[in-house]
Write a protein that holds these residues in place. Structure first.
Motif, PDB file in Angstrom:
ATOM      1  N   LEU A   6      48.532  23.215  21.710  1.00 26.08           N
ATOM      2  CA  LEU A   6      48.810  23.715  22.959  1.00 26.08           C
ATOM      3  C   LEU A   6      50.439  23.001  23.160  1.00 26.08           C
ATOM      4  O   LEU A   6      50.695  21.878  22.497  1.00 26.08           O
ATOM      5  CB  LEU A   6      48.242  23.123  24.141  1.00 26.08           C
ATOM      6  CG  LEU A   6      46.676  23.679  24.313  1.00 26.08           C
ATOM      7  CD1 LEU A   6      45.946  22.945  25.415  1.00 26.08           C
ATOM      8  CD2 LEU A   6      46.909  25.407  24.566  1.00 26.08           C
ATOM      9  N   LYS A  49      55.519  28.921  32.090  1.00 28.22           N
ATOM     10  CA  LYS A  49      54.888  29.368  33.259  1.00 28.22           C
ATOM     11  C   LYS A  49      53.917  30.310  33.293  1.00 28.22           C
ATOM     12  O   LYS A  49      52.838  30.074  33.852  1.00 28.22           O
ATOM     13  CB  LYS A  49      56.157  29.570  34.227  1.00 28.22           C
ATOM     14  CG  LYS A  49      57.040  28.618  34.664  1.00 28.22           C
ATOM     15  CD  LYS A  49      58.064  29.603  35.738  1.00 28.22           C
ATOM     16  CE  LYS A  49      59.076  28.349  36.164  1.00 28.22           C
ATOM     17  NZ  LYS A  49      60.038  29.001  37.131  1.00 28.22           N
ATOM     18  N   ASP A  50      53.900  31.212  32.012  1.00 27.75           N
ATOM     19  CA  ASP A  50      53.054  32.224  32.113  1.00 27.75           C
ATOM     20  C   ASP A  50      52.061  31.810  31.107  1.00 27.75           C
ATOM     21  O   ASP A  50      50.963  32.893  30.720  1.00 27.75           O
ATOM     22  CB  ASP A  50      53.710  33.236  31.749  1.00 27.75           C
ATOM     23  CG  ASP A  50      54.517  33.868  32.832  1.00 27.75           C
ATOM     24  OD1 ASP A  50      54.274  33.505  34.081  1.00 27.75           O
ATOM     25  OD2 ASP A  50      55.802  34.460  32.626  1.00 27.75           O
ATOM     26  N   LEU A  51      51.970  30.722  30.446  1.00 23.85           N
ATOM     27  CA  LEU A  51      50.954  30.403  29.428  1.00 23.85           C
ATOM     28  C   LEU A  51      49.701  30.224  30.206  1.00 23.85           C
ATOM     29  O   LEU A  51      49.597  29.548  31.213  1.00 23.85           O
ATOM     30  CB  LEU A  51      51.475  29.307  28.711  1.00 23.85           C
ATOM     31  CG  LEU A  51      52.552  29.442  27.498  1.00 23.85           C
ATOM     32  CD1 LEU A  51      52.852  28.360  27.091  1.00 23.85           C
ATOM     33  CD2 LEU A  51      52.404  30.738  27.038  1.00 23.85           C
ATOM     34  N   ASP A  52      48.325  30.447  29.556  1.00 30.11           N
ATOM     35  CA  ASP A  52      47.321  30.107  29.889  1.00 30.11           C
ATOM     36  C   ASP A  52      47.065  28.757  30.198  1.00 30.11           C
ATOM     37  O   ASP A  52      46.220  27.996  31.055  1.00 30.11           O
ATOM     38  CB  ASP A  52      46.099  30.699  29.109  1.00 30.11           C
ATOM     39  CG  ASP A  52      46.063  32.263  29.222  1.00 30.11           C
ATOM     40  OD1 ASP A  52      46.539  32.820  30.035  1.00 30.11           O
ATOM     41  OD2 ASP A  52      45.603  32.778  28.140  1.00 30.11           O
ATOM     42  N   ALA A  53      47.417  27.861  29.218  1.00 31.43           N
ATOM     43  CA  ALA A  53      47.111  26.433  29.278  1.00 31.43           C
ATOM     44  C   ALA A  53      48.414  25.592  28.631  1.00 31.43           C
ATOM     45  O   ALA A  53      48.962  26.047  27.590  1.00 31.43           O
ATOM     46  CB  ALA A  53      45.876  26.106  28.340  1.00 31.43           C
ATOM     47  N   SER A  68      45.597  24.303  33.094  1.00 27.77           N
ATOM     48  CA  SER A  68      45.083  25.862  33.126  1.00 27.77           C
ATOM     49  C   SER A  68      45.320  26.213  34.438  1.00 27.77           C
ATOM     50  O   SER A  68      44.339  26.140  35.186  1.00 27.77           O
ATOM     51  CB  SER A  68      43.884  26.097  32.215  1.00 27.77           C
ATOM     52  OG  SER A  68      43.615  27.328  32.145  1.00 27.77           O
ATOM     53  N   GLN A  69      46.047  27.233  34.736  1.00 24.16           N
ATOM     54  CA  GLN A  69      46.075  27.886  36.177  1.00 24.16           C
ATOM     55  C   GLN A  69      46.177  26.740  37.274  1.00 24.16           C
ATOM     56  O   GLN A  69      45.639  27.242  38.141  1.00 24.16           O
ATOM     57  CB  GLN A  69      44.992  29.080  36.159  1.00 24.16           C
ATOM     58  CG  GLN A  69      45.085  30.062  34.982  1.00 24.16           C
ATOM     59  CD  GLN A  69      46.416  30.707  34.912  1.00 24.16           C
ATOM     60  OE1 GLN A  69      46.994  31.210  35.816  1.00 24.16           O
ATOM     61  NE2 GLN A  69      47.048  31.047  33.746  1.00 24.16           N
TER      62      GLN A  69
END
Length: 417
Positions: A6, A49-53, A68-69
Motif C-alpha cells: 500500500l 485521497k481517492d485510494l481505497d486504502a 480505508s475510507q
C-alpha cells in the motif's frame, strides 16, 4: 492487497495522536477518521485521497494502521517517546485502577489544588498531553504530573495523547468523551480554575522547577528570527549584522541559516521551481525549529516568497516550543533592481531566468510580520535599529546597538530566487 504494497502516508502530529486514541478505544464510539460532525479528521495529500486504502506510518516509517475510507485497522502501536510506559489504553486502566477517582490534568498543579485533591482517596491523574497542550509542553506536563503524584497519598499517572484541534467547543466535547472512556462510571473530579490565593502560594518547589525549565522567559526561550524579502532587499545583510550583535552580547547560542548557504548544503540538488523552493524553506524551518527546541537562536534569511510556506515554518517553530519572529525587509522592487549590478533582474525580465521572484514569480507580502523594514537610502545601522527596537519591545532580545559603518551593498549575488 498486503499492507506492504500500500502507499504510505505519515499523518500530522495531531492526526497521530487521534490515531492512537482511535486504536486504543479512547474515542469510542468513534472508530475512524472523518465521521460526520467529528473533529477527528485525516487529510490525505493529493494522489492518495481517492485510494481505497493507505498505510499510515509514524515519522520513522513504522506502519501503524491501514486507513480505508476513514476506518482504521491496527498494524502496530507507538513504541517510543518519553514516558511511553504511562500511555495506557482504557482497558488497561480498568484492569489496574478501577474504582479510583479520575482527575484530568492539563497544567501543573498548584499547592492549593494538591491540597484539595489530597482527601479524595486513590487517584488517577490523567495527563492530557497531546499535541497542542495549552501551557506546558507534552513532556513538561507529564513531568509536572508525575511530580504532583508524589505529593498525593495514593495517585497513579496515566498519559492520554489528547490533541487540540483548534475548536475549543469540539475539543471540550472530545475531552469529556475520552475521560469518560477511561473512568467508565468511576468518579471524575475536574480541577477548578486556579484561584488568586493558589497563584500566590504557587507550586511546590519540585513542580516549580519543572515549570521554569519548560516555560523559559523570553530571554531564554528558543527563537527563530526569520527575514523575508525580495532578492537584493538587504535581508541577508541585516541578518548578518543582527547575528554579530547577538554574538557580541555573548549570552545566546546562535546559528545562521542563510538562503544561499542552505542551498549549497542542506538543499543541494533542488531546482528553483515553486515546489523545490517550498521544500527548501520547509527544510530551513525544520532545522530552525530544532534549534529553537533546544533553546538556541536561529537566524534565517531566505526569500521565502509564499505565505503558506512561511506559516508552515511558524507552526513548526511554535510546536517545538520556540518563538517565531518574522522580519519583512520591504525594500521596493525598483530599489532591489537598482542594486543588482550582476543584472539578475534584467535577465529575468528578458526571460533568461525563469520563475524569478518579483518578476516572473510572485512575492506574497506577509500580513503578520513582527516588524517591517525598508532599507532604501538607509545605513545598515539605521535599518538594524528597527529590528532591535522590535525585539526589545517583544522582550526577546535586548541588544545595545553599536555604530556600524557602511550602507547596504549595491549588489547582491547568488540570492536564491
Amino acid at each position: 492487497m498486503s499492507a506492504s504494497s500500500l502507499p504510505q502516508h505519515c499523518p500530522t502530529p495531531v492526526e497521530l495522536d487521534d490515531l492512537e486514541l482511535l486504536l486504543s478505544g479512547a474515542l469510542a464510539p468513534l472508530t475512524g477518521f472523518n465521521e460526520p460532525g467529528s473533529a477527528v479528521t485525516l487529510a490525505l495529500p493529493e494522489g492518495l485521497k481517492d485510494l481505497d486504502a493507505v498505510e499510515l506510518v509514524d515519522p520513522e516509517g513504522l506502519p501503524l494502521a491501514i486507513a480505508s475510507q476513514g476506518a482504521v485497522t491496527p498494524l502496530s502501536h507507538a513504541q517510543f517517546g518519553p514516558f511511553r510506559s504511562l500511555y495506557l489504553t482504557p482497558a488497561q486502566v480498568r484492569q489496574e485502577y478501577a474504582g479510583r477517582t479520575f482527575v484530568p490534568v492539563t497544567d501543573a498543579l498548584t499547592v492549593g489544588q494538591l491540597e484539595k485533591l489530597a482527601d479524595l482517596g486513590p487517584l488517577v491523574l490523567l495527563a492530557l498531553a497531546g499535541t497542542g497542550t495549552p501551557t506546558l509542553s507534552s513532556v513538561g506536563l507529564i513531568r509536572a504530573t508525575i511530580a504532583a503524584a508524589a505529593h498525593l497519598p495514593d495517585a497513579a499517572v496515566v498519559v492520554v495523547p489528547l490533541a487540540a484541534h483548534g475548536d475549543p467547543e469540539a475539543d471540550h466535547d472530545l475531552g469529556v468523551q475520552v475521560v469518560g472512556n477511561y473512568a467508565q462510571g468511576d468518579p471524575v473530579t475536574g480541577l477548578t480554575a486556579v484561584a488568586a490565593d493558589d497563584l500566590q502560594a504557587g507550586y511546590p518547589e519540585d513542580i516549580a522547577e519543572i515549570v521554569d525549565f519548560d516555560r523559559p522567559g523570553p530571554g531564554r526561550q528558543g527563537l527563530v528570527l526569520f527575514f523575508t524579502g525580495l532578492s537584493g532587499s538587504g535581508k541577508s545583510t541585516l541578518a548578518r549584522a543582527l547575528m554579530d550583535k547577538v554574538l557580541e552580547q555573548g549570552e545566546r547560542t546562535i546559528t545562521s541559516l542563510d538562503g544561499d548557504v542552505v542551498r549549497r548544503n542542506l538543499s543541494a540538488g533542488l531546482t528553483f521551481s515553486r515546489s523545490d523552493r517550498e521544500t527548501n524553506i520547509r527544510r530551513i524551518g525544520w532545522v530552525a525549529a530544532e534549534i529553537a527546541r533546544h533553546g538556541g537562536v536561529a537566524i534565517c534569511s531566505p526569500i521565502a516568497p509564499f505565505d503558506e510556506t512561511r506559516q508552515q515554518v511558524r507552526e513548526m517553530v511554535e510546536q517545538a516550543g520556540g518563538e517565531f519572529f518574522l522580519v519583512h525587509v520591504a525594500t521596493p522592487l525598483e530599489e532591489c533592481e537598482r542594486r543588482d549590478r550582476k543584472g539578475l533582474y534584467a535577465k529575468a525580465r528578458r526571460g533568461e531566468i525563469p520563475e524569478f521572484t518579483g518578476i516572473s514569480s510572485p512575492y506574497e507580502e506577509p500580513e503578520d510580520p513582527a516588524v517591517r523594514v525598508d532599507t532604501t537610502g538607509r545605513s545598515i545601522e539605521s535599518a538594524l535599529q528597527d529590528v532591535l527596537d522590535a525585539l526589545a519591545r517583544f522582550g526577546f532580545l535586548d541588544l545595545v546597538s553599536n555604530p556600524l559603518t557602511g550602507n547596504f551593498p549595491t549588489t547582491r549575488t547568488g540570492d536564491a530566487r
